[in-house]
Write a protein that holds these residues in place. Structure first.
Motif, short mmCIF file in Angstrom:
data_model
loop_
_atom_site.label_atom_id
_atom_site.label_comp_id
_atom_site.label_asym_id
_atom_site.label_seq_id
_atom_site.Cartn_x
_atom_site.Cartn_y
_atom_site.Cartn_z
N ASP A 17 0.84 -1.20 0.00
CA ASP A 17 0.00 0.00 0.00
C ASP A 17 0.87 1.25 0.00
O ASP A 17 0.57 2.24 -0.68
CB ASP A 17 -0.92 0.02 1.23
CG ASP A 17 -1.91 -1.13 1.23
OD1 ASP A 17 -2.27 -1.60 0.14
OD2 ASP A 17 -2.32 -1.54 2.33
N GLY A 18 1.96 1.22 0.79
CA GLY A 18 2.87 2.35 0.83
C GLY A 18 3.51 2.61 -0.52
O GLY A 18 3.63 3.77 -0.96
N LEU A 19 3.90 1.55 -1.21
CA LEU A 19 4.50 1.70 -2.54
C LEU A 19 3.51 2.32 -3.52
O LEU A 19 3.86 3.24 -4.28
CB LEU A 19 4.96 0.33 -3.05
CG LEU A 19 6.20 -0.26 -2.36
CD1 LEU A 19 6.34 -1.74 -2.73
CD2 LEU A 19 7.46 0.50 -2.77
N ILE A 20 2.28 1.83 -3.52
CA ILE A 20 1.29 2.29 -4.49
C ILE A 20 0.84 3.72 -4.20
O ILE A 20 0.85 4.60 -5.08
CB ILE A 20 0.08 1.34 -4.53
CG1 ILE A 20 0.50 -0.05 -5.02
CG2 ILE A 20 -1.02 1.91 -5.41
CD1 ILE A 20 1.05 -0.08 -6.43
N VAL A 21 0.43 3.98 -2.96
CA VAL A 21 -0.04 5.33 -2.61
C VAL A 21 1.11 6.33 -2.74
O VAL A 21 0.93 7.45 -3.24
CB VAL A 21 -0.62 5.35 -1.18
CG1 VAL A 21 -1.01 6.77 -0.77
CG2 VAL A 21 -1.85 4.44 -1.11
N VAL A 81 10.21 5.86 -0.26
CA VAL A 81 10.18 6.59 1.02
C VAL A 81 8.92 6.26 1.81
O VAL A 81 8.98 6.02 3.02
CB VAL A 81 10.30 8.10 0.77
CG1 VAL A 81 10.02 8.88 2.07
CG2 VAL A 81 11.70 8.45 0.26
N CYS A 82 7.78 6.23 1.15
CA CYS A 82 6.52 5.96 1.85
C CYS A 82 6.44 4.51 2.33
O CYS A 82 5.95 4.23 3.43
CB CYS A 82 5.33 6.29 0.95
SG CYS A 82 5.15 8.07 0.62
N ALA A 83 6.93 3.57 1.52
CA ALA A 83 6.97 2.17 1.96
C ALA A 83 7.90 2.04 3.16
O ALA A 83 7.59 1.32 4.13
CB ALA A 83 7.43 1.27 0.82
N GLY A 84 9.03 2.73 3.12
CA GLY A 84 9.95 2.70 4.25
C GLY A 84 9.32 3.27 5.51
O GLY A 84 9.49 2.73 6.60
N ALA A 85 8.57 4.37 5.35
CA ALA A 85 7.89 4.97 6.50
C ALA A 85 6.88 4.01 7.10
O ALA A 85 6.73 3.93 8.32
CB ALA A 85 7.23 6.28 6.09
N LEU A 86 6.17 3.28 6.25
CA LEU A 86 5.18 2.33 6.76
C LEU A 86 5.86 1.20 7.53
O LEU A 86 5.36 0.75 8.57
CB LEU A 86 4.33 1.78 5.62
CG LEU A 86 3.01 1.14 6.07
CD1 LEU A 86 1.90 1.45 5.10
CD2 LEU A 86 3.16 -0.36 6.23
#
Length: 399
Positions: A174-178, A233-238
């Motif tokens: 979800d982090g990767l896609i969003v 970056v967002c996948a890492g944050a998740l």
């Protein structure tokens, strides 16, 4: 109308299905308007600030360079639509609701670009030129600024969206896609910004030509740009935050965040890293592309097992009841199993049918999740479609 024989389904399979639907958030709806959620008002306020900043920036010259702005908007919009279609295609497990994707695109386009990045970047670039001189700034200032300011701006939107859709943004996938959609919104409006600025170049003598050339050049390089950076970056944050569906992985999360920022740095400072040599600069950019997509592939592979397990658990009652076989489910999830499943087909017609069958099986998982495990008309239809494809082309349940 096809139904599942519940007497042939164990309580363990039903429990796995129920838990998977609950934990994964598959089938959940997204409601953007949440008056009791502070994140909703913060999102609106920052979007309004970004829209005002954008209007203040473009309005003074809009009448002089209307043709250039129009062609820039069309070209950048078409490029963005192409990437939008591709991102929707790869969002194959539980496709994010359209309204959530729209909110992600809007954040990247307006608040992240105009309320955050443009203001802060302008200030930082001015500071760097005063501290280190114009020559240093020309080679290094962009890479010393954008990876921090722009990735932070996009990440702020991702955190807000997580708080608005806590049951939808739950896994690294979800982090990767969003994150990719937030980056896409940012990239399209950044490309438009550069193209619009070029319309005024050479004293506005050829606004359409200048804008077209810049837009095409930016679009051509957009295959490794903000969507890639912010996806990592967002996948890492998740991973750092952790959710009910995604165990916290601090080391992995930091690695993906740093990777996204470093790729942003190498892309922005390719000139400095190439020491002014155009051939070395091209080599740096090529290496950045190869490394970037390699890391992105690793990120998707690391995220896939969690999604695969959700599919297996959601479809567990269907397998026990005989609606599906383990081989068919494996053919949806595992590349090696998919190739073997295809090779075992007796003819070309059967191979084509098995390709459609994989899609039908995933659709069945989506419909079951939407129905929270209940037998609805959509679920019955998906089961019947599986049976139709199997019967039409002679696919055996024992394959």
């Amino acid at each position: 109308m096809s139904t599942t024989d519940t007497s042939a389904v164990s309580s363990d399979a039903l429990r796995r299905q129920k838990e998977a639907i609950e934990i994964s958030g598959w089938g959940e709806r997204f409601h953007f308007v949440q008056p009791h959620n502070l994140s909703f008002w913060l999102y609106l306020a920052l979007t309004a600030i970004g829209a005002f900043q954008a209007w203040a920036y473009y309005a003074p010259g809009a009448g002089f360079y209307a043709g250039g702005l129009a062609i820039a908007a069309v070209l950048c919009g078409l490029g963005g639509l192409a990437w939008f279609a591709w991102f929707r295609h790869i969002d194959r497990w539980e496709r994010q609701p359209g309204l959530l994707i729209a909110a992600a695109l809007l954040w990247g386009a307006i608040p992240a670009t105009f309320a955050f990045a443009m203001t802060v970047n302008t200030a930082m670039l001015g500071i760097y030129s005063k501290l280190f001189g114009q020559e240093w700034s020309a080679s290094w200032a962009a890479g010393a600024t954008a990876p921090f300011t722009e990735e932070a701006a996009k990440l702020c939107g991702f955190i807000l969206l997580m708080s608005l859709a806590p049951r939808l943004i739950r896994t690294a996938n979800d982090g990767l896609i969003v994150g990719a959609f937030i980056g896409l919104g940012f990239a399209v409006f950044e490309d438009f910004l550069y193209a619009a600025n070029s319309a005024a170049a050479t004293f506005g003598t050829d606004p359409v030509g200048n804008a077209s050339q810049t837009a095409i050049g930016r679009i051509a390089a957009s295959f490794v740009s903000h969507p890639l950076f912010s996806a990592l970056v967002c996948a890492g944050a998740l991973y750092l935050i952790g959710t009910a569906a995604q165990p916290r992985r601090i080391g992995r999360g930091l690695a993906f965040i740093v990777a996204g920022m470093l790729l942003h740095f190498t892309w922005d400072d390719a000139t400095g890293l190439g020491f002014g040599n155009p051939f070395v600069m091209i080599a740096v950019m090529f290496a950045s592309v190869v490394i970037g997509f390699t890391i992105l592939r690793i990120a998707f592979r690391k995220a896939a097992p969690r999604e695969h397990q959700f599919v297996r658990d959601i479809l567990a009652p269907e397998v026990e009841a005989g609606t599906l076989t383990d081989a068919e489910v494996d053919g949806v999830l595992d590349r090696k199993a998919r190739k073997e499943f295809q090779k075992s087909a007796p003819n070309r017609q059967a191979r084509r049918a098995r390709k459609h069958l994989r899609r039908a099986i995933l659709d069945l998982a989506h419909d079951i999740a939407d129905a929270k495990g209940n037998d609805t008309e959509a679920v019955h239809h998906s089961r019947a479609e599986v049976e139709r494809l199997r019967a039409r082309d002679g696919i055996s349940r024992q394959v």
